[in-house]
Scaffold this active site. Structure first.
Site, PDB file in Angstrom:
ATOM      1  N   GLU A 126       0.835  -1.217   0.000  1.00  0.00           N
ATOM      2  CA  GLU A 126       0.000   0.000   0.000  1.00  0.00           C
ATOM      3  C   GLU A 126       0.867   1.264   0.000  1.00  0.00           C
ATOM      4  O   GLU A 126       0.531   2.259   0.624  1.00  0.00           O
ATOM      5  CB  GLU A 126      -0.938   0.047   1.211  1.00  0.00           C
ATOM      6  CG  GLU A 126      -2.168  -0.802   1.068  1.00  0.00           C
ATOM      7  CD  GLU A 126      -2.934  -0.526  -0.205  1.00  0.00           C
ATOM      8  OE1 GLU A 126      -3.366  -1.510  -0.815  1.00  0.00           O
ATOM      9  OE2 GLU A 126      -3.067   0.642  -0.614  1.00  0.00           O
TER      10      GLU A 126
HETATM   11  C1  LIG Z   1       2.768  -9.812   0.296  1.00  0.00           C
HETATM   12  C2  LIG Z   1       2.502  -8.684  -0.648  1.00  0.00           C
HETATM   13  C3  LIG Z   1       1.182  -8.347  -0.942  1.00  0.00           C
HETATM   14  C4  LIG Z   1       0.920  -7.329  -1.854  1.00  0.00           C
HETATM   15  N1  LIG Z   1      -0.372  -7.052  -2.212  1.00  0.00           N
HETATM   16  C5  LIG Z   1      -0.609  -6.226  -3.267  1.00  0.00           C
HETATM   17  C6  LIG Z   1      -1.919  -6.085  -3.822  1.00  0.00           C
HETATM   18  O1  LIG Z   1      -2.894  -6.674  -3.334  1.00  0.00           O
HETATM   19  N2  LIG Z   1      -2.075  -5.287  -4.907  1.00  0.00           N
HETATM   20  C7  LIG Z   1      -1.026  -4.626  -5.481  1.00  0.00           C
HETATM   21  O2  LIG Z   1      -1.233  -3.938  -6.466  1.00  0.00           O
HETATM   22  N3  LIG Z   1       0.222  -4.719  -4.961  1.00  0.00           N
HETATM   23  C8  LIG Z   1       0.462  -5.497  -3.881  1.00  0.00           C
HETATM   24  N4  LIG Z   1       1.733  -5.626  -3.376  1.00  0.00           N
HETATM   25  C9  LIG Z   1       2.809  -4.858  -3.972  1.00  0.00           C
HETATM   26  C10 LIG Z   1       3.307  -3.719  -3.072  1.00  0.00           C
HETATM   27  O3  LIG Z   1       2.310  -2.718  -2.956  1.00  0.00           O
HETATM   28  C11 LIG Z   1       4.617  -3.190  -3.680  1.00  0.00           C
HETATM   29  O4  LIG Z   1       5.585  -4.195  -3.492  1.00  0.00           O
HETATM   30  C12 LIG Z   1       5.063  -1.883  -3.045  1.00  0.00           C
HETATM   31  O5  LIG Z   1       4.178  -0.851  -3.392  1.00  0.00           O
HETATM   32  C13 LIG Z   1       6.476  -1.478  -3.469  1.00  0.00           C
HETATM   33  O6  LIG Z   1       6.646  -1.597  -4.858  1.00  0.00           O
HETATM   34  P1  LIG Z   1       7.902  -2.394  -5.447  1.00  0.00           P
HETATM   35  O7  LIG Z   1       7.962  -3.697  -4.747  1.00  0.00           O
HETATM   36  O8  LIG Z   1       7.829  -2.386  -6.913  1.00  0.00           O
HETATM   37  O9  LIG Z   1       9.146  -1.541  -4.954  1.00  0.00           O
HETATM   38  P2  LIG Z   1       9.853  -0.339  -5.745  1.00  0.00           P
HETATM   39  O10 LIG Z   1       8.838   0.570  -6.318  1.00  0.00           O
HETATM   40  O11 LIG Z   1      10.867  -0.915  -6.642  1.00  0.00           O
HETATM   41  O12 LIG Z   1      10.563   0.402  -4.541  1.00  0.00           O
HETATM   42  C14 LIG Z   1      11.632  -0.206  -3.783  1.00  0.00           C
HETATM   43  C15 LIG Z   1      11.964   0.685  -2.608  1.00  0.00           C
HETATM   44  O13 LIG Z   1      12.505   1.907  -3.105  1.00  0.00           O
HETATM   45  C16 LIG Z   1      12.057   2.992  -2.350  1.00  0.00           C
HETATM   46  N5  LIG Z   1      11.363   3.944  -3.233  1.00  0.00           N
HETATM   47  C17 LIG Z   1      10.870   3.727  -4.480  1.00  0.00           C
HETATM   48  N6  LIG Z   1      10.334   4.851  -4.982  1.00  0.00           N
HETATM   49  C18 LIG Z   1      10.483   5.802  -4.066  1.00  0.00           C
HETATM   50  C19 LIG Z   1      10.139   7.183  -3.987  1.00  0.00           C
HETATM   51  N7  LIG Z   1       9.510   7.808  -4.975  1.00  0.00           N
HETATM   52  N8  LIG Z   1      10.436   7.872  -2.857  1.00  0.00           N
HETATM   53  C20 LIG Z   1      11.074   7.265  -1.823  1.00  0.00           C
HETATM   54  N9  LIG Z   1      11.429   5.960  -1.856  1.00  0.00           N
HETATM   55  C21 LIG Z   1      11.149   5.243  -2.944  1.00  0.00           C
HETATM   56  C22 LIG Z   1      11.166   2.441  -1.234  1.00  0.00           C
HETATM   57  O14 LIG Z   1      11.951   2.249  -0.078  1.00  0.00           O
HETATM   58  C23 LIG Z   1      10.741   1.103  -1.775  1.00  0.00           C
HETATM   59  O15 LIG Z   1      10.459   0.194  -0.733  1.00  0.00           O
HETATM   60  C24 LIG Z   1       2.007  -6.610  -2.442  1.00  0.00           C
HETATM   61  C25 LIG Z   1       3.318  -6.945  -2.110  1.00  0.00           C
HETATM   62  C26 LIG Z   1       3.570  -7.980  -1.258  1.00  0.00           C
HETATM   63  C27 LIG Z   1       4.996  -8.353  -0.980  1.00  0.00           C
END
Ligand SMILES: Cc1cc2nc3c(=O)[nH]c(=O)nc-3n(C[C@H](O)[C@H](O)[C@H](O)COP(=O)(O)OP(=O)(O)OC[C@H]3O[C@@H](n4cnc5c(N)ncnc54)[C@H](O)[C@@H]3O)c2cc1C
Length: 609
Positions: A454
């Protein structure tokens, strides 16, 4: 085996003695609220959580979900528990009555949600995400969706998901590739892959309604890295015709489930959209004029509404995991014997004293309790502000701003502290917490995801600092400062609250100073805002919870003399308030110093190093 007991006494204090919700009859849905009804709803939900959901928490974690040939099976007992949950009407508790819901105000459904999350986070996520998806259809779905789909989600017959994340993007949704192409009949055909979709496939319900964001290609058929192309869609697993008739299996398939650290009984799915029939939710976007820049389309607004509700829900997961973890740690600390009290043996007849005599163990337990009860009050206050937003009260615009300001704070601060508390609870068990048998390490594993999904907590902090602080000339933080200041002035002469006065005054000064520093530096150098964001959000979280503790201390003082039969409960409240004032508020000065340290050092190191 871990236990869970619904914290009904604290709920009664919050709703009836602190917020006096049954007196607020002018708020939408509150007129029918009487003390007995509210207590009954909470007690029944608590019983269900204690007796049905909690016993499946450890076994569900050990077994996990199963994936075979596109089919996902939830762990043993989940199907039956889900059926009982839906039959009892818990899934549609907060939903409008016209769709079959109980239309219970958010202040009550929030606490029911907290109990389900404490008892079994993996299970609770299925109905919680369904309700978030359903709320988007209630807000912006077409009439036929409201007639034929919403009631079946409210009853729990069907569930829902939120599909945003793709393999190459979770935070930066501009980059998404999933596309939806309009057909002659007004529907769309969707192709692409979403990952990490909670409850994306399972065996709990007959149909799954996926709420998906995807891009509509431009007139040349191209997809650009541009938010204005992103729209919001509904994609059912089994097609539902606009007259409500059941249609064929849709082209959305589960490609696999994740093997993960926690919430192992919640299926986290890869979803492949293969020319799936999709319906747009919300108004059709006008074609962009040449040279026009748009940050997002109308379609995204529906999605953001759903996500804001989901963010508050995730914040509540932070409270929930801390609550159940500290309940178990408190029991263990009273039973486990090691060493002696520092001031002399408490149980000289026994070989050792229980570890709860140790100041450090008490510190950990009190930290958890002060967080849980303070954060819970902030969450209910925010739900109350949301209700005020829809009322005729003159302060409704301020209430709206405050709820908006609190959303990232609740999501990020509460989940950070929730994890911190689960970890502390595990520490109270020593080595017996690290091994599986006692079940406390599961809370640490389950609670960790709350800081990531989220919108990762760092991204929430950027939302607070980059968007929410500056809106309307900083009206929201100014409103918050005025309210806290007003409380301090009103109570300046109250000796019983003297222990709150200086910590709150100093904490507020640190928050105001940090806000002023950000206003001066954040625009000129966005890296300064980015470097400060996480510390700033924590600072705001500590001050708001501190203000809530001062208010609760005032009520507890008054009740202590008015209701002596319950004196120990109010004395515990005062102890928690003192803990927050003595041990959390001093952190504000450090956080302000970190905010004002700027970004130069962070930006100085070479990325490759
Ligand atoms: C168990 C689980 C359940 C999930 N459920 C859902 C779901 O139901 N629906 C859905 O759509 N998604 C879901 N997700 C996905 C989740 O919302 C994303 O993993 C999360 O939003 C982070 O995106 P990413 O993994 O692509 O990380 P990235 O976007 O690659 O980011 C990696 C890290 O970089 C940093 N970062 C990136 N951009 C910025 C910025 N602009 N400013 C500051 N820091 C930044 C943050 O620390 C972040 O944690 C789920 C994930 C998991 C693991």
């Amino acid at each position: 085996m871990p236990i869970y007991r619904a914290p009904l006494e604290d709920y009664r204090f919050l709703l009836h003695e602190f917020f006096e919700v049954t007196r607020q009859t002018d708020l939408p849905g509150f007129a029918a609220l009487d003390t007995e009804t509210v207590d009954d709803v909470l007690a029944n939900a608590g019983k269900f959580c204690e007796e049905v959901l909690q016993p499946l928490n450890q076994s569900g974690d050990a077994e996990g979900c199963h994936f075979e040939n596109g089919v996902v099976r939830t762990p043993k007992g989940f199907r039956e528990a889900y059926r009982s949950f839906a039959e009892a009407g818990w899934s549609g508790l907060g939903a409008p009555a016209m769709y079959g819901g109980s239309e219970v105000p958010g202040i009550v459904s929030l606490l029911v949600n907290e109990m389900t999350q404490s008892a079994n986070q993996s299970f609770a996520m299925y109905p919680a995400l369904s309700m978030a998806a359903c709320s988007a259809l209630v807000a912006s779905g077409a009439p036929w969706m409201k007639e034929h789909i919403v009631p079946r989600m409210v009853s729990g017959e069907w569930t829902g998901t939120m599909c945003l994340t793709e393999p190459h993007c979770g935070t930066d949704l501009r980059l998404m590739k999933t596309r939806a192409v309009e057909q002659d009949d007004g529907t769309y055909r969707m192709s692409g892959t979403k990952i990490f979709i909670s409850g994306g496939e399972h065996d709990l319900a007959d149909n799954i309604i996926h709420m998906v964001i995807a891009k509509i290609p431009d007139e040349t058929g191209k997809i650009r890295d541009d938010l204005s192309m992103v729209n919001f869609f509904m994609v059912p697993k089994y097609v539902v015709k606009e007259d409500g008739a059941a249609g064929p299996r849709n082209g959305v398939f589960c490609g696999g489930i994740e093997h993960k650290m926690g919430i192992r009984a919640n299926a986290t799915c890869v979803l492949n959209f293969e020319d799936a029939v999709a319906w747009r939710v919300g108004p059709k976007p006008e074609p962009a004029q040449s040279g026009e820049k748009r940050s997002s389309s109308e379609g995204m607004k529906g999605m953001f509404g759903m996500m804001n509700a989901a963010r508050l829900g995730v914040g509540v997961q932070g409270i929930a995991i801390a609550e159940v973890a500290q309940q178990n740690a408190r029991i263990y600390a009273n039973e486990r014997r090691a060493g002696r009290a520092l001031t002399g043996a408490k149980d000289p007849d026994k070989s050792a004293d229980p570890i709860i005599v140790q100041p450090d163990v008490r510190r950990m337990l009190l930290h958890c309790r002060a967080f849980v009860e303070g954060a819970r009050a902030v969450a209910v206050w925010t739900a109350l502000n949301m209700a005020i937003t829809h009322s005729g009260r003159p302060e409704r615009a301020t209430a709206d701003m405050l709820a908006d300001l609190m959303t990232p704070v609740i999501k990020a601060f509460f989940t950070d502290l929730g994890f911190e508390c689960a970890n502390m609870a595990m520490q109270c068990y020593g080595g017996h917490g690290y091994v599986r048998d006692n079940g406390v390490e599961q809370f640490v594993r389950d609670g960790r995801i709350n800081q990531i999904y989220e919108g990762a907590n760092g991204v929430q902090a950027m939302d607070l600092v980059g968007r929410k602080l500056g809106r309307k000339g900083g009206a929201a933080p100014l409103a918050l400062f005025n309210i806290i200041n007003g409380f301090m002035e009103e109570n300046a002469g109250d000796d019983a609250l003297a222990f709150c006065a200086k910590p709150l005054r100093d904490g507020l000064a640190a928050l105001q100073g940090a806000t002023f520093w950000l206003a001066q530096h954040g625009m000129a150098n966005p890296n300064d805002a980015g470097a400060a964001a996480v510390d700033y959000l924590r600072l705001m979280g500590i001050v708001v919870v501190g203000w809530m503790w001062a208010r609760m201390a005032k009520v507890a003082n008054a009740k202590l003399s008015a209701n002596p039969a319950n004196a120990s409960f109010y004395r515990e409240k005062l102890t928690s308030a003192r803990y927050w004032m003595e041990r959390m508020m001093p952190e504000c000065a450090t956080l302000r110093a970190r905010v004002e340290a700027g970004s130069a050092t962070l930006m100085a190191f070479e990325s490759e190093s």
